[in-house]
Scaffold this motif. Structure first.
Motif, PDB file in Angstrom:
ATOM      1  N   LEU A 115     -10.961  -6.122   8.630  1.00  0.00           N
ATOM      2  CA  LEU A 115     -10.002  -6.865   9.455  1.00  0.00           C
ATOM      3  C   LEU A 115      -8.939  -7.488   8.567  1.00  0.00           C
ATOM      4  CD1 LEU A 115     -10.086  -6.914  12.485  1.00  0.00           C
ATOM      5  CD2 LEU A 115     -10.973  -9.216  12.389  1.00  0.00           C
ATOM      6  N   ASP A 116      -7.945  -6.698   8.271  1.00  0.00           N
ATOM      7  CA  ASP A 116      -6.864  -7.195   7.416  1.00  0.00           C
ATOM      8  C   ASP A 116      -6.011  -8.199   8.189  1.00  0.00           C
ATOM      9  OD1 ASP A 116      -5.069  -6.929   5.025  1.00  0.00           O
ATOM     10  OD2 ASP A 116      -3.697  -6.433   6.648  1.00  0.00           O
ATOM     11  N   GLY A 117      -5.631  -9.262   7.493  1.00  0.00           N
ATOM     12  CA  GLY A 117      -4.802 -10.290   8.127  1.00  0.00           C
ATOM     13  C   GLY A 117      -5.629 -11.266   8.930  1.00  0.00           C
ATOM     14  N   SER A 118      -6.929 -11.298   8.650  1.00  0.00           N
ATOM     15  CA  SER A 118      -7.839 -12.050   9.534  1.00  0.00           C
ATOM     16  C   SER A 118      -7.602 -13.555   9.534  1.00  0.00           C
ATOM     17  CB  SER A 118      -9.289 -11.749   9.183  1.00  0.00           C
ATOM     18  OG  SER A 118      -9.504 -12.073   7.842  1.00  0.00           O
ATOM     19  N   SER A 119      -6.884 -14.081   8.523  1.00  0.00           N
ATOM     20  CA  SER A 119      -6.630 -15.525   8.572  1.00  0.00           C
ATOM     21  C   SER A 119      -5.676 -15.854   9.728  1.00  0.00           C
ATOM     22  CB  SER A 119      -6.111 -16.045   7.240  1.00  0.00           C
ATOM     23  OG  SER A 119      -4.990 -15.327   6.843  1.00  0.00           O
ATOM     24  N   ARG A 241      11.435 -11.079   7.548  1.00  0.00           N
ATOM     25  CA  ARG A 241      10.341 -11.088   8.541  1.00  0.00           C
ATOM     26  C   ARG A 241       9.029 -11.132   7.778  1.00  0.00           C
ATOM     27  NH1 ARG A 241      14.030 -11.504  11.385  1.00  0.00           N
ATOM     28  NH2 ARG A 241      14.700 -10.329  13.214  1.00  0.00           N
ATOM     29  N   TYR A 242       8.186 -12.108   8.038  1.00  0.00           N
ATOM     30  CA  TYR A 242       6.873 -12.137   7.374  1.00  0.00           C
ATOM     31  C   TYR A 242       5.827 -12.638   8.353  1.00  0.00           C
ATOM     32  CZ  TYR A 242       3.353 -12.760   3.704  1.00  0.00           C
ATOM     33  OH  TYR A 242       2.215 -12.666   2.928  1.00  0.00           O
ATOM     34  N   ILE A 243       4.979 -11.704   8.782  1.00  0.00           N
ATOM     35  CA  ILE A 243       3.905 -12.074   9.702  1.00  0.00           C
ATOM     36  C   ILE A 243       2.754 -12.672   8.896  1.00  0.00           C
ATOM     37  CG2 ILE A 243       2.262 -11.197  11.422  1.00  0.00           C
ATOM     38  CD1 ILE A 243       4.307  -8.868  11.904  1.00  0.00           C
ATOM     39  N   GLY A 244       2.549 -12.122   7.688  1.00  0.00           N
ATOM     40  CA  GLY A 244       1.421 -12.587   6.867  1.00  0.00           C
ATOM     41  C   GLY A 244       0.160 -11.808   7.192  1.00  0.00           C
ATOM     42  N   SER A 245       0.353 -10.670   7.838  1.00  0.00           N
ATOM     43  CA  SER A 245      -0.743  -9.758   8.147  1.00  0.00           C
ATOM     44  C   SER A 245      -0.232  -8.411   7.650  1.00  0.00           C
ATOM     45  CB  SER A 245      -0.966  -9.778   9.659  1.00  0.00           C
ATOM     46  OG  SER A 245      -1.880  -8.797  10.044  1.00  0.00           O
ATOM     47  N   LEU A 246      -0.730  -7.977   6.497  1.00  0.00           N
ATOM     48  CA  LEU A 246      -0.176  -6.801   5.819  1.00  0.00           C
ATOM     49  C   LEU A 246      -0.007  -5.603   6.740  1.00  0.00           C
ATOM     50  CD1 LEU A 246       0.506  -5.040   3.298  1.00  0.00           C
ATOM     51  CD2 LEU A 246      -1.951  -4.813   2.935  1.00  0.00           C
ATOM     52  N   VAL A 247      -1.058  -5.305   7.491  1.00  0.00           N
ATOM     53  CA  VAL A 247      -1.029  -4.105   8.313  1.00  0.00           C
ATOM     54  C   VAL A 247       0.082  -4.210   9.386  1.00  0.00           C
ATOM     55  CG1 VAL A 247      -2.887  -4.857   9.868  1.00  0.00           C
ATOM     56  CG2 VAL A 247      -2.581  -2.443   9.451  1.00  0.00           C
ATOM     57  N   MET A 261       6.574  -6.920   0.395  1.00  0.00           N
ATOM     58  CA  MET A 261       6.297  -7.206  -1.024  1.00  0.00           C
ATOM     59  C   MET A 261       5.215  -8.261  -1.163  1.00  0.00           C
ATOM     60  SD  MET A 261      10.263  -7.366  -2.281  1.00  0.00           S
ATOM     61  CE  MET A 261      10.961  -8.208  -0.868  1.00  0.00           C
ATOM     62  N   TYR A 262       4.245  -7.984  -2.027  1.00  0.00           N
ATOM     63  CA  TYR A 262       3.307  -9.024  -2.450  1.00  0.00           C
ATOM     64  C   TYR A 262       3.230  -8.956  -3.970  1.00  0.00           C
ATOM     65  CZ  TYR A 262       0.184 -12.826  -1.659  1.00  0.00           C
ATOM     66  OH  TYR A 262      -0.337 -14.099  -1.616  1.00  0.00           O
ATOM     67  N   PRO A 263       4.150  -9.701  -4.647  1.00  0.00           N
ATOM     68  CA  PRO A 263       4.211  -9.618  -6.110  1.00  0.00           C
ATOM     69  C   PRO A 263       3.123 -10.461  -6.778  1.00  0.00           C
ATOM     70  CG  PRO A 263       6.078 -10.865  -5.187  1.00  0.00           C
ATOM     71  CD  PRO A 263       5.134 -10.617  -4.067  1.00  0.00           C
ATOM     72  N   GLY A 274      -1.869 -10.108  -8.539  1.00  0.00           N
ATOM     73  CA  GLY A 274      -1.443 -10.095  -7.143  1.00  0.00           C
ATOM     74  C   GLY A 274      -2.652 -10.345  -6.256  1.00  0.00           C
ATOM     75  N   LYS A 275      -2.446 -10.270  -4.948  1.00  0.00           N
ATOM     76  CA  LYS A 275      -3.547 -10.598  -4.038  1.00  0.00           C
ATOM     77  C   LYS A 275      -4.207  -9.363  -3.423  1.00  0.00           C
ATOM     78  CE  LYS A 275      -4.607 -13.172   0.142  1.00  0.00           C
ATOM     79  NZ  LYS A 275      -4.109 -13.818   1.354  1.00  0.00           N
ATOM     80  N   LEU A 276      -3.405  -8.352  -3.186  1.00  0.00           N
ATOM     81  CA  LEU A 276      -3.903  -7.236  -2.372  1.00  0.00           C
ATOM     82  C   LEU A 276      -4.803  -6.294  -3.169  1.00  0.00           C
ATOM     83  CD1 LEU A 276      -0.582  -6.593  -0.433  1.00  0.00           C
ATOM     84  CD2 LEU A 276      -2.522  -8.018   0.215  1.00  0.00           C
ATOM     85  N   ARG A 277      -5.742  -5.705  -2.476  1.00  0.00           N
ATOM     86  CA  ARG A 277      -6.736  -4.840  -3.115  1.00  0.00           C
ATOM     87  C   ARG A 277      -6.216  -3.407  -3.192  1.00  0.00           C
ATOM     88  NH1 ARG A 277      -9.037  -9.676  -0.910  1.00  0.00           N
ATOM     89  NH2 ARG A 277      -7.529  -9.058   0.634  1.00  0.00           N
ATOM     90  N   CYS A 280      -8.668  -0.657  -0.857  1.00  0.00           N
ATOM     91  CA  CYS A 280      -8.771  -0.756   0.604  1.00  0.00           C
ATOM     92  C   CYS A 280      -7.467  -1.206   1.274  1.00  0.00           C
ATOM     93  CB  CYS A 280      -9.949  -1.650   1.013  1.00  0.00           C
ATOM     94  SG  CYS A 280      -9.752  -3.344   0.508  1.00  0.00           S
ATOM     95  N   GLU A 281      -6.435  -1.525   0.489  1.00  0.00           N
ATOM     96  CA  GLU A 281      -5.173  -1.922   1.119  1.00  0.00           C
ATOM     97  C   GLU A 281      -3.991  -1.115   0.549  1.00  0.00           C
ATOM     98  OE1 GLU A 281      -5.720  -6.526   2.392  1.00  0.00           O
ATOM     99  OE2 GLU A 281      -5.637  -6.200   0.248  1.00  0.00           O
ATOM    100  N   ALA A 282      -3.712  -1.318  -0.751  1.00  0.00           N
ATOM    101  CA  ALA A 282      -2.493  -0.726  -1.325  1.00  0.00           C
ATOM    102  C   ALA A 282      -2.529   0.805  -1.324  1.00  0.00           C
ATOM    103  CB  ALA A 282      -2.302  -1.247  -2.750  1.00  0.00           C
TER     104      ALA A 282
HETATM  105  P1  FDP Z   1      -5.548 -12.153   4.959  1.00  0.00           P
HETATM  106  O1  FDP Z   1      -5.818 -12.970   3.724  1.00  0.00           O
HETATM  107  O2  FDP Z   1      -5.276 -12.971   6.181  1.00  0.00           O
HETATM  108  O3  FDP Z   1      -6.564 -11.042   5.205  1.00  0.00           O
HETATM  109  O4  FDP Z   1      -5.080  -8.856   2.711  1.00  0.00           O
HETATM  110  C1  FDP Z   1      -4.850 -10.146   2.679  1.00  0.00           C
HETATM  111  C2  FDP Z   1      -3.749 -10.696   3.560  1.00  0.00           C
HETATM  112  O5  FDP Z   1      -4.173 -11.376   4.697  1.00  0.00           O
HETATM  113  C3  FDP Z   1      -2.680  -9.708   4.045  1.00  0.00           C
HETATM  114  O6  FDP Z   1      -2.987  -9.102   5.270  1.00  0.00           O
HETATM  115  C4  FDP Z   1      -1.459 -10.586   4.155  1.00  0.00           C
HETATM  116  O7  FDP Z   1      -0.229  -9.892   4.088  1.00  0.00           O
HETATM  117  C5  FDP Z   1      -1.648 -11.519   2.989  1.00  0.00           C
HETATM  118  O8  FDP Z   1      -3.037 -11.587   2.737  1.00  0.00           O
HETATM  119  C6  FDP Z   1      -1.141 -12.895   3.276  1.00  0.00           C
HETATM  120  O9  FDP Z   1      -1.285 -13.669   2.138  1.00  0.00           O
HETATM  121  P2  FDP Z   1      -0.466 -15.031   1.968  1.00  0.00           P
HETATM  122  O10 FDP Z   1      -1.053 -15.991   2.941  1.00  0.00           O
HETATM  123  O11 FDP Z   1      -0.705 -15.419   0.553  1.00  0.00           O
HETATM  124  O12 FDP Z   1       0.974 -14.746   2.242  1.00  0.00           O
END
Ligand code: FDP
Length: 340
Positions: A115-119, A241-247, A261-263, A274-277, A280-282
């Motif tokens: 569940l990407d973007g689950s926060s 535009r930034y939803i904060g949910s990568l997908v 971009m997630y630098p 960086g943050k993304l895996r 399973c993501e990039a």
């Molecule tokens: P989340 O932690 O909610 O799962 O993969 C992690 C991710 O979300 C991406 O979906 C999202 O683009 C990114 O983190 C958001 O991170 P920031 O809150 O640091 O912007």
């Protein structure tokens, strides 16, 4: 108009592939079933006691959301029984999982972010399941190892994502273009709604968490200034535009063009990559981007050519319209060569 179902689409692909045994189609079928189950629960999330955090911290050091844990359970439960996998790796599990001995073993490996973007899930924002399918490299009579899973993106057999939003979508590629399907809830079928998706070569939108500006290095700041200024191919600032949910951010770029971009940032030395895996993501999203005519870089190298050394390796990601991604690589490479 007669609509093509995802099963028909997969079978068509199967008939085009010499020696296809139908195992791959079976894998997809189970993956789709798992996603439909998750989608159904997502639709009722506000009414069930399934929102909020479980109180646990995952292998990434992040809060586990109840829906994250639920989606992970659904996917593992369904996929370990397919008979075509030898291993599963999830963003939520520290180690990869071997298929239990009581189930039939196969040659494929499934990697996913359940569940990407689950926060964002508590505020009813689009989230998704990202997946990558690999073929094992070691002989099938040997025990599957981490080496089988640490493959670079170019070796993927297929990749895609399910997007749980106003409608649930499946976007996938098996190396023959990118195709999008929308779930018709009345019949429970994914129907072809976006055949042969192509990312516009030039975008007009940039997507980044600009709240981290003070934590970026000069090269990254120059990248963002490129999109915010007027010395770019548009001759004016891009929209942000930034939803904060990568997908979800990626999906918008796939349809309308633009760059996500997630630098690297220096908020936390533990996140220096960086943050993304990667796995399973990039890597799966880079596969989709390239198959749709777009591009993906870590700043200096093509994402699909990177070789991961760890299961949960993180990587900076710049992904989307070809011209925009190339502009980013140009800035980083120029900075790097002047620093040398
Ligand atoms: P989340 O932690 O909610 O799962 O993969 C992690 C991710 O979300 C991406 O979906 C999202 O683009 C990114 O983190 C958001 O991170 P920031 O809150 O640091 O912007």
């Amino acid at each position: 108009m007669r609509q093509v179902t995802v099963t028909e689409h997969l079978l068509l692909h199967q008939t085009k592939t010499p020696d296809a045994s139908g195992k791959f189609t079976a894998l997809f079928y189970d993956l789709i079933l798992a996603a439909k189950t998750i989608s159904k629960t997502m639709n009722k999330a506000g009414l069930l006691d399934i929102l909020g955090a479980t109180g646990e911290i995952n292998v990434q050091g992040e809060q586990v959301q109840k829906l994250d844990a639920y989606a992970n359970r659904v996917l593992i439960h369904r996929m370990e029984r397919t008979g075509v996998l030898c291993a599963i790796a999830s963003e939520e599990n520290a180690d990869f999982l071997r298929i239990p001995a009581q189930y039939k073993q196969g040659e494929y490996i499934l990697i996913f972010d359940p569940l990407d973007g689950s926060s964002n899930v508590d505020v009813n924002v689009n989230v998704g399941t990202i997946f990558s399918i690999l073929r094992r490299k070691s002989p099938s009579n040997n025990d599957v190892t981490l080496g089988d899973i640490l493959q670079s993106g170019v070796e993927q057999v297929a990749a895609g994502y399910f997007l749980y939003g106003p409608s649930t979508m499946l976007v996938y590629s098996t190396g023959d273009g990118v195709h999008g399907f929308t779930l018709d809830p009345s019949v429970g079928e994914f129907l072809l709604s976006h055949p042969d998706l192509r990312i516009p070569e030039q975008g007009k939108v940039y997507s980044v968490n600009e709240g981290y500006y003070q934590y970026w290095d000069d090269a990254t700041r120059e990248v963002i200034e490129h999109f915010k200024g007027d010395a770019n191919p548009l001759g004016k600032p891009y929209s942000a535009r930034y939803i904060g949910s990568l997908v979800a951010d990626f999906h918008r770029g796939l349809l309308n063009g633009g760059i996500y971009m997630y630098p690297v940032d220096n908020r936390n030395p533990g996140k220096a990559k960086g943050k993304l895996r990667y796995l399973c993501e990039a890597s799966p999203l880079a596969y989709i981007a390239e198959q749709a005519g777009g591009a993906a870089t870590n700043g200096t190298k093509r994402i699909l050519e990177l070789q991961p050394d760890e299961l949960h390796e993180r990587v900076p990601l710049f992904i989307g319209s070809k011209n925009d991604v190339e502009a980013v690589a140009e800035i980083y490479n120029k900075r790097r060569s002047t620093a040398e």
